[in-house]
Write an enzyme that holds these catalytic residues in place. Structure first.
Site, mmCIF file in Angstrom:
data_model
loop_
_atom_site.group_PDB
_atom_site.id
_atom_site.type_symbol
_atom_site.label_atom_id
_atom_site.label_comp_id
_atom_site.label_asym_id
_atom_site.label_seq_id
_atom_site.Cartn_x
_atom_site.Cartn_y
_atom_site.Cartn_z
ATOM 1 N N ASP A 285 1.008 -1.186 0.152
ATOM 2 C CA ASP A 285 -0.151 -0.001 0.181
ATOM 3 C C ASP A 285 0.788 1.060 -0.017
ATOM 4 O OD1 ASP A 285 -2.691 0.975 -0.103
ATOM 5 O OD2 ASP A 285 -2.456 1.799 2.015
ATOM 6 N N HIS B 94 9.693 5.410 -3.703
ATOM 7 C CA HIS B 94 9.432 4.817 -2.565
ATOM 8 C C HIS B 94 9.276 3.140 -2.686
ATOM 9 C CE1 HIS B 94 6.202 5.778 -5.146
ATOM 10 N NE2 HIS B 94 5.164 5.439 -4.118
#
Length: 199
Positions: free
Chosen positions: A68, A182
């Protein structure tokens, strides 16, 4: 050959992850029609939610992973955050396309001097014995003053996110992006973890 099941239906994430986890002894399978409501309050909770749901679907017998991720902006109290994918519905109660969502962020940031933002990714891996491991990655940058309409790379909020060297994520090809993003950072940690068990 070890088969891992990736709890997602997002084709953009699939393409990025398959490039990073390009390991000869690892095969990545994508479940069909996988769609779980994200009700967690953090990226980690949502990631675990998806991994546990797929683990259960596969009768608790197959290794699964999920992730996520989202955009967190300091001036907006770290929003969109966990609502990144559905920020339009969370904020306006209606569905917008990608460009419109980026416009929404630009408009909300119009009077803000602090444009610091972070992309955050959390991966959850559940092995066949039910052991859970989490891996995190973060990319710090700033929100641009306008949208990049011309670059064809990236997706989501990439056209409005400036990296520390003042390049938009949408300017980078997949290989360049995966080195600094990320998601790239989190999956590189995951890859190193997996490699320990393949020698």
């Amino acid at each position: 050959m070890k088969t891992l099941f990736f709890a997602t239906s997002n084709i953009n994430k699939i393409n990025e992850v398959k490039q990073i986890l390009d390991i000869p002894k690892i095969k990545i399978e994508i479940p069909q029609n996988f769609d779980i409501k994200e009700t967690g309050k953090t990226f980690k909770e949502n990631s675990l939610l998806k991994a546990k749901a797929l683990f259960k679907i596969l009768n608790n017998k197959q290794p699964v992973f999920s992730e996520d991720s989202g955009l967190c902006i300091e001036a907006l109290n770290m929003e969109p955050g966990i609502y990144s994918k559905r920020y339009d519905q969370y904020k306006l109660g209606k569905k917008l396309d990608n460009n419109e969502k980026n416009h929404l962020i630009i408009d909300l940031m119009r009077e803000q001097n602090n444009r610091t933002a972070y992309f955050i990714c959390v991966i959850s891996y559940i092995d066949v014995d039910g052991t859970i491991n989490n891996f995190e990655g973060m990319l710090k940058g700033t929100i641009a003053l306008n949208i990049d309409y011309y670059q064809k790379n990236g997706f989501g909020y990439n056209p409005i996110f400036l990296t520390t060297n003042n390049k938009r994520l949408s300017e980078l090809n997949l290989e360049e992006k995966n080195k600094i993003s990320h998601r790239g950072i989190a999956f590189d940690k995951f890859k190193k973890f997996l490699m320990q068990f393949l020698d």
